[in-house]
Write a protein that holds these residues in place. Structure first.
Motif, PDB file in Angstrom:
ATOM      1  N   LYS A  23      16.555   1.535   4.561  1.00 39.70           N
ATOM      2  CA  LYS A  23      15.442   2.076   5.343  1.00 39.70           C
ATOM      3  C   LYS A  23      15.757   3.462   5.888  1.00 39.70           C
ATOM      4  N   ASP A  24      16.966   3.624   6.400  1.00 33.92           N
ATOM      5  CA  ASP A  24      17.352   4.924   6.943  1.00 33.92           C
ATOM      6  C   ASP A  24      17.534   5.964   5.841  1.00 33.92           C
ATOM      7  N   LYS A  25      18.005   5.535   4.683  1.00 34.79           N
ATOM      8  CA  LYS A  25      18.239   6.485   3.590  1.00 34.79           C
ATOM      9  C   LYS A  25      16.935   7.054   3.039  1.00 34.79           C
ATOM     10  N   ILE A  26      15.907   6.218   2.991  1.00 37.99           N
ATOM     11  CA  ILE A  26      14.647   6.675   2.397  1.00 37.99           C
ATOM     12  C   ILE A  26      13.765   7.426   3.386  1.00 37.99           C
ATOM     13  N   ALA A  27      14.076   7.323   4.677  1.00 41.32           N
ATOM     14  CA  ALA A  27      13.196   7.870   5.713  1.00 41.32           C
ATOM     15  C   ALA A  27      12.790   9.331   5.492  1.00 41.32           C
ATOM     16  N   PRO A  28      13.690  10.221   5.057  1.00 41.94           N
ATOM     17  CA  PRO A  28      13.279  11.626   4.903  1.00 41.94           C
ATOM     18  C   PRO A  28      12.427  11.899   3.665  1.00 41.94           C
ATOM     19  N   TYR A  29      12.195  10.916   2.848  1.00 44.97           N
ATOM     20  CA  TYR A  29      11.632  11.195   1.521  1.00 44.97           C
ATOM     21  C   TYR A  29      10.135  10.932   1.396  1.00 44.97           C
ATOM     22  N   GLY A  30       9.465  10.506   2.445  1.00 42.85           N
ATOM     23  CA  GLY A  30       8.035  10.300   2.372  1.00 42.85           C
ATOM     24  C   GLY A  30       7.650   8.857   2.574  1.00 42.85           C
ATOM     25  N   LYS A  31       6.388   8.555   2.270  1.00 40.15           N
ATOM     26  CA  LYS A  31       5.843   7.221   2.552  1.00 40.15           C
ATOM     27  C   LYS A  31       5.311   6.501   1.321  1.00 40.15           C
ATOM     28  N   LYS A  32       5.086   7.210   0.248  1.00 33.73           N
ATOM     29  CA  LYS A  32       4.558   6.569  -0.958  1.00 33.73           C
ATOM     30  C   LYS A  32       5.709   6.277  -1.916  1.00 33.73           C
ATOM     31  N   VAL A  33       5.924   4.994  -2.188  1.00 34.97           N
ATOM     32  CA  VAL A  33       7.077   4.594  -2.980  1.00 34.97           C
ATOM     33  C   VAL A  33       6.650   3.759  -4.176  1.00 34.97           C
ATOM     34  N   LEU A  34       7.266   4.023  -5.299  1.00 33.09           N
ATOM     35  CA  LEU A  34       7.103   3.180  -6.485  1.00 33.09           C
ATOM     36  C   LEU A  34       8.311   2.267  -6.569  1.00 33.09           C
ATOM     37  N   LEU A  35       8.071   0.962  -6.597  1.00 38.63           N
ATOM     38  CA  LEU A  35       9.132  -0.033  -6.739  1.00 38.63           C
ATOM     39  C   LEU A  35       9.174  -0.463  -8.197  1.00 38.63           C
ATOM     40  N   THR A  36      10.298  -0.234  -8.863  1.00 46.04           N
ATOM     41  CA  THR A  36      10.438  -0.594 -10.271  1.00 46.04           C
ATOM     42  C   THR A  36      11.442  -1.739 -10.406  1.00 46.04           C
ATOM     43  N   TYR A  37      11.122  -2.681 -11.276  1.00 44.64           N
ATOM     44  CA  TYR A  37      12.034  -3.809 -11.513  1.00 44.64           C
ATOM     45  C   TYR A  37      11.682  -4.476 -12.833  1.00 44.64           C
ATOM     46  N   GLY A  38      12.481  -5.464 -13.217  1.00 44.87           N
ATOM     47  CA  GLY A  38      12.316  -6.116 -14.510  1.00 44.87           C
ATOM     48  C   GLY A  38      11.487  -7.375 -14.416  1.00 44.87           C
ATOM     49  N   GLY A  39      12.109  -8.522 -14.742  1.00 45.80           N
ATOM     50  CA  GLY A  39      11.385  -9.792 -14.714  1.00 45.80           C
ATOM     51  C   GLY A  39      11.313 -10.372 -13.318  1.00 45.80           C
ATOM     52  N   GLY A  40      11.331 -11.696 -13.227  1.00 43.79           N
ATOM     53  CA  GLY A  40      11.146 -12.344 -11.933  1.00 43.79           C
ATOM     54  C   GLY A  40      12.413 -12.698 -11.205  1.00 43.79           C
ATOM     55  N   SER A  41      13.577 -12.304 -11.722  1.00 42.58           N
ATOM     56  CA  SER A  41      14.833 -12.756 -11.113  1.00 42.58           C
ATOM     57  C   SER A  41      15.007 -12.242  -9.699  1.00 42.58           C
ATOM     58  N   ILE A  42      14.547 -11.020  -9.414  1.00 40.91           N
ATOM     59  CA  ILE A  42      14.750 -10.494  -8.060  1.00 40.91           C
ATOM     60  C   ILE A  42      13.908 -11.260  -7.044  1.00 40.91           C
ATOM     61  N   LYS A  43      12.822 -11.871  -7.500  1.00 39.83           N
ATOM     62  CA  LYS A  43      12.021 -12.697  -6.593  1.00 39.83           C
ATOM     63  C   LYS A  43      12.685 -14.059  -6.399  1.00 39.83           C
ATOM     64  N   LYS A  44      13.253 -14.602  -7.465  1.00 44.41           N
ATOM     65  CA  LYS A  44      13.903 -15.911  -7.376  1.00 44.41           C
ATOM     66  C   LYS A  44      15.078 -15.906  -6.410  1.00 44.41           C
ATOM     67  N   LEU A  55      11.170  -1.396   3.042  1.00 44.10           N
ATOM     68  CA  LEU A  55      10.088  -0.439   2.750  1.00 44.10           C
ATOM     69  C   LEU A  55       8.929  -0.571   3.725  1.00 44.10           C
ATOM     70  N   GLU A  56       9.121  -1.330   4.781  1.00 44.75           N
ATOM     71  CA  GLU A  56       8.067  -1.504   5.779  1.00 44.75           C
ATOM     72  C   GLU A  56       7.632  -0.144   6.332  1.00 44.75           C
ATOM     73  N   GLY A  57       6.327   0.060   6.407  1.00 47.20           N
ATOM     74  CA  GLY A  57       5.788   1.335   6.846  1.00 47.20           C
ATOM     75  C   GLY A  57       5.477   2.278   5.706  1.00 47.20           C
ATOM     76  N   CYS A  58       5.917   1.925   4.500  1.00 53.59           N
ATOM     77  CA  CYS A  58       5.610   2.715   3.303  1.00 53.59           C
ATOM     78  C   CYS A  58       4.437   2.101   2.552  1.00 53.59           C
ATOM     79  N   GLU A  59       3.758   2.908   1.795  1.00 52.83           N
ATOM     80  CA  GLU A  59       2.733   2.419   0.876  1.00 52.83           C
ATOM     81  C   GLU A  59       3.428   2.139  -0.457  1.00 52.83           C
ATOM     82  N   VAL A  60       3.496   0.870  -0.844  1.00 52.19           N
ATOM     83  CA  VAL A  60       4.312   0.448  -1.974  1.00 52.19           C
ATOM     84  C   VAL A  60       3.447   0.206  -3.208  1.00 52.19           C
ATOM     85  N   PHE A  61       3.800   0.842  -4.282  1.00 48.16           N
ATOM     86  CA  PHE A  61       3.205   0.593  -5.595  1.00 48.16           C
ATOM     87  C   PHE A  61       4.301  -0.018  -6.469  1.00 48.16           C
ATOM     88  N   GLU A  62       3.922  -0.829  -7.432  1.00 50.79           N
ATOM     89  CA  GLU A  62       4.929  -1.563  -8.206  1.00 50.79           C
ATOM     90  C   GLU A  62       4.758  -1.363  -9.707  1.00 50.79           C
TER      91      GLU A  62
END
Length: 387
Positions: A23-44, A55-62
């Motif tokens: 959260k602290d690392k991304i703070a200077p970089y803006g609010k619109k973020v693209l989250l990229t990932y593969g299959g469903g393992s990161i959810k599992k 990413l709370e407080g950011c507008e997240v696109f996936e």
């Protein structure tokens, strides 16, 4: 010693439970973020939710579903999102495939044409979207370098792109995130790390510092890959592999050495461009054949050094004898961690070998710079021996 440049701008944030610092690392970089990932393992495994918390407080696109041997179509989808939504930064959660696709997306976001153009000609890469990595697989080293590999199924090509501004801003490397990686991918990742090292180590001229680094890398993987496969939650083994992954492909191992054209990677890319086999598995099969092809009276001392310092072979034995034993031990190791010994075991045939060899020689670095120069006949010899 050869002259060299070394540029490593990425911050590695290594260790258990470090994601809370994102959260602290991304703070200077803006609010619109693209989250990229593969299959469903990161959810599992609950990682998806943890990343969203950061990413709370950011507008997240996936962009989900990035495939192994990442395809240009996934890149195009990501570029479209970046341009349409005005993305400020990207967070890539995954292994090398997700990271490589993200690099192409980051470059394509400010390019007017097709992002495949940037793979064909990296000199066209200009401004890029900054991106961060949350690593889930020890393998490619893409978390700590400025390069990637993208596949185009329409043309049966798998090609390299790279630029100084394609390094991640920061990469979060928590070994616990690899506890759920299956044995097959752990083994293939280990083979990839070893191949990165071999490509830089087995060259005409080295030096004391990087010889030692390369040999330590190889011993590390040989010791810890079987441990991680046998006990996936072995934190120390997973840590050693993750650290080796990050330093295997960043250029550190190559400093002051004879430049390498990375022949095994070039050959494997041709195979997986046509067949989509697992990259690390292909490397594990090709590498011993390339070693046998490369072994001559002139190169035997280099291979013998590898045998003595990595495998503990007799330093007093004849160099050729030791070199041959080292190559056989390499092949046996890959089989011992569950990788087949032959390309045919992965469904590969010789149908496109001629086309692969021609494409390799016209699109890859000149293989005349390999420890034993390789022409088309040599490429075909290595491919056929790998079947």
């Amino acid at each position: 010693m050869e002259a060299f440049n070394l540029y490593l701008p990425t911050q590695l944030i290594f260790g258990k439970d470090r994601l809370g610092e994102l959260k602290d690392k991304i703070a200077p970089y803006g609010k619109k973020v693209l989250l990229t990932y593969g299959g469903g393992s990161i959810k599992k495994i609950g990682l998806y939710d943890k990343v969203l918390e950061q990413l709370e407080g950011c507008e997240v696109f996936e962009l989900a579903g990035i495939e192994p041997n990442p395809k240009i179509e996934s890149v195009r989808k990501g570029v479209e999102i970046c341009k349409k939504e005005g993305i400020d930064f990207i967070v890539a959660v995954g292994g090398g495939s997700v990271i490589d696709a993200t690099k192409n997306i980051a470059a394509g976001a400010f390019y007017d044409g097709d992002p495949w153009d940037l793979v064909l000609d990296s000199s066209k890469i200009g401004r890029t979207v900054p991106f961060f990595v949350v690593l889930t697989l020890a393998a490619t080293g893409s978390e700590y370098d400025g390069a990637g590999v993208i596949s185009n199924p329409e043309t049966n090509e798998k090609l390299f792109l790279g630029a100084p501004n394609l390094f991640p801003v920061a990469s979060f490397c928590d070994p616990t995130l690899t506890f759920t990686v299956p044995a097959w991918h752990t083994a293939a990742g280990a083979a990839d790390i070893m191949s990165h090292t071999f490509e830089q180590y087995l060259v005409a001229e080295g030096n004391t510092v990087t010889d030692g680094l390369c040999e330590a890398m190889l011993r590390t993987v040989i010791e810890n890959a079987p441990k991680a496969i046998a006990n996936p939650s072995d934190y120390n083994a997973r840590s050693e592999l993750m650290l080796a992954s990050s330093f295997g492909c960043c250029g550190l191992l190559a400093i002051g050495r004879t430049p390498s054209p990375w022949p095994c990677h070039g050959i494997e890319h041709e195979i997986s461009a046509f067949t989509d086999i697992t990259h690390g598995a292909g490397l594990a099969i090709i590498t011993p054949r390339w070693m046998r092809y490369s072994l001559t009276e002139q190169t035997a001392p280099r291979f013998a050094q590898y045998g003595v310092r990595v495998w503990g072979l007799d330093p007093k034995a004849p160099a050729m004898e030791t070199a041959r034993k080292a190559i056989e031990k390499t092949a046996e190791f890959f089989v011992s961690i569950g990788i087949p010994a032959h390309l045919s075991d992965l469904g590969v045939t010789n149908e496109h070998f001629e086309e692969m060899a021609d494409h390799l020689l016209s699109h890859w670095w000149p293989l005349t710079g390999a420890i034993r120069p390789i022409d088309k006949a040599g490429v075909l010899e290595i491919l056929n021996a790998s079947l």
